[in-house]
Design an enzyme around this catalytic site. Structure first.
Site, mmCIF file in Angstrom:
data_model
loop_
_atom_site.group_PDB
_atom_site.id
_atom_site.type_symbol
_atom_site.label_atom_id
_atom_site.label_comp_id
_atom_site.label_asym_id
_atom_site.label_seq_id
_atom_site.Cartn_x
_atom_site.Cartn_y
_atom_site.Cartn_z
ATOM 1 N N ASP A 78 9.291 -34.179 -18.869
ATOM 2 C CA ASP A 78 8.833 -34.985 -18.000
ATOM 3 C C ASP A 78 9.695 -34.241 -16.381
ATOM 4 O O ASP A 78 10.126 -33.861 -16.291
ATOM 5 C CB ASP A 78 9.478 -36.210 -18.234
ATOM 6 C CG ASP A 78 10.944 -36.745 -18.196
ATOM 7 O OD1 ASP A 78 11.617 -36.027 -18.531
ATOM 8 O OD2 ASP A 78 11.360 -37.490 -17.192
ATOM 9 N N GLU A 95 13.777 -37.867 -20.440
ATOM 10 C CA GLU A 95 15.166 -37.042 -20.067
ATOM 11 C C GLU A 95 15.111 -38.025 -18.342
ATOM 12 O O GLU A 95 16.549 -38.472 -17.946
ATOM 13 C CB GLU A 95 15.589 -35.675 -19.444
ATOM 14 C CG GLU A 95 16.860 -35.381 -19.519
ATOM 15 C CD GLU A 95 17.613 -35.365 -17.610
ATOM 16 O OE1 GLU A 95 18.361 -35.296 -17.498
ATOM 17 O OE2 GLU A 95 15.991 -35.429 -16.823
ATOM 18 N N ASP A 147 12.195 -28.574 -12.653
ATOM 19 C CA ASP A 147 13.179 -29.414 -13.174
ATOM 20 C C ASP A 147 12.005 -30.274 -14.148
ATOM 21 O O ASP A 147 11.474 -31.366 -13.754
ATOM 22 C CB ASP A 147 13.123 -31.135 -11.897
ATOM 23 C CG ASP A 147 14.825 -31.653 -12.814
ATOM 24 O OD1 ASP A 147 14.826 -31.309 -14.386
ATOM 25 O OD2 ASP A 147 15.839 -32.416 -12.218
HETATM 26 ZN ZN LIG Z 1 16.351 -31.834 -15.608
#
Ligand SMILES: [Zn+2]
Length: 407
Positions: free
Chosen positions: A79, A174, A140
């Site tokens: 995610d 997360e 990320d």
């Molecule tokens: Zn991360």
């Protein structure tokens, strides 16, 4: 497919997670991406490829040696942050970065500049992947996923590198703090694992905060203000008195490194009733417990001043520092250290001022420090990742596999 091609493909999936939906995965886009990854892992010939209903994708690269080697896992999250859209990501590669300003979006004058982001200057001469200023990038943690998949492919192509069984785990959610909740540690069945979810090259993290929440309920007694003398208790003023007891210097805005804090995150109320919320953070378990005790002491003090129960305190532990789980298995850190050095990366141990999925996994019995994935300026339009940083992370994964077998 190269590491770069993989990364660019992955960020084309909209996998923004959401705190609102209450389901796992929190958004359907994550499952779409998980299915794509499952197909890719299968087509690469990986084994034990499983995707469960919650969007947890596991796979195995079998050992290529008969020696007894511990099973090591590599984990990344699918995610992206709820803070900014990850839909229609339009990445651009700035080749051979010259150290100057990078215009992300000329129309809106959005500029990625070393004046605001001096970390750019560590990457002069490298090839940076940036956004068009309208979305986040998603490095990320899609950088982490691309690095893990590429490392596994590298190991497949280099059978001369002996390694034990390698497990891969890609999880949803997360960014909303739920990545580890439904992670089936038993099914993953690793001796230890690493999340590839850190930032700058060299980052190695195995310490995070101990964390608790504190809720205070102040009960007042409302009386007409004209007739209130010696009768009224104004819960707002009682709350204010309590808050004034906590040291100004022990707040997020006045602390860093290993310094803990009390963070006031909410006040709401009226004369009759006021609620005050804090979060308590400290790396050190003893100091963490002392902070909670101090809160209770101050609440007791206020009650004593009023001669009745004007405040009740509710403390809840949220998570703990993974260090206590890692310390008995320090070879997990030693191997990561050696692997970085072997990959030409200077390790940089950093204490996380927050929590991580790895901490939760560590307490579920899977020791799980965090390693850099190379991206910077997470969660916003200024996010970028140098291609060379992703390559270094990939090399670190390969070296960890190699060194674990060699030991
Ligand atoms: Zn991360």
């Amino acid at each position: 497919m190269t590491l770069l091609e993989r990364f660019l493909k992955y960020v084309s999936f909209d996998t923004q997670s959401s705190e609102e939906t209450g389901v796992t995965p929190s958004t359907p886009g994550q499952m779409v991406f998980a299915r794509y990854l499952k197909d890719e892992l299968e087509s690469l010939g990986l084994q034990e490829v499983t995707l469960d209903d919650n969007g947890y994708l596991f796979a195995t690269l079998p050992a290529n040696t008969d020696e007894e080697v511990p099973v090591v896992g590599f984990i990344a999250h699918m995610d992206t942050s709820p803070d900014m859209s990850g839909k229609g990501v339009s990445p651009r590669i700035v080749r051979n970065y010259d150290g100057g300003d990078i215009t992300l979006c000329a129309d809106e004058n959005i500029v990625l500049s070393p004046a605001q982001f001096p970390e750019l200057l560590a990457h002069v001469g490298e090839d940076l992947i940036v956004t068009d200023g309208k979305t986040l990038l998603g490095a990320d943690d899609k950088a982490g996923i691309a690095e893990i998949v590429s490392a596994v492919v590298y190991l497949q192509q280099h059978p001369e590198i002996k390694h034990g069984k390698i497990r891969i785990g890609f999880n949803p959610d997360e960014e909303i703090g739920l990545g580890a909740h439904k992670f089936d540690v038993e099914k993953f069945a690793c001796d230890w694992a690493y999340t590839m979810d850190g930032g700058e090259v060299g980052e190695l993290e195995f310490e995070n905060f101990n964390a608790a929440s504190a809720k205070l309920l102040f009960k007042g007694r409302n009386v007409h203000p004209g007739y209130a003398k010696n009768k009224m208790i104004n819960s707002l003023r009682v709350a204010n008195r309590f808050m004034s007891f906590l040291p100004d210097s022990e707040t997020p805005e006045h602390t860093d490194g290993y310094e803990g804090f009390y963070h006031l995150i909410g006040v709401s109320g009226d004369v009759e009733r006021t609620t005050v919320s804090y979060i308590i953070r400290d790396h050190d378990r003893v100091r963490f417990e002392a902070r909670k005790a101090e809160m209770q002491r101050l609440a007791d003090l206020v009650n004593a001043e009023y001669g009745e129960q004007v405040v009740t305190l509710e403390l809840k532990d949220q998570y703990y520092n993974m260090r206590q789980q890692i310390e008995p298995v320090m070879h997990v850190i030693d191997i990561a250290f050696e692997a970085m050095k072997a990959a030409g990366v200077e390790p940089h141990v950093k204490a996380i001022r927050g929590g991580t999925d790895g901490a939760q996994l560590s307490f579920k019995g899977l020791p799980c420090p965090n390693i850099f994935a190379g991206g910077l300026n997470f969660h916003g339009r200024y996010e970028f990742v140098p291609i060379q940083s992703m390559e270094k992370a990939m090399n670190v994964i390969v070296k960890i596999a190699e060194l674990t077998a060699a030991r």
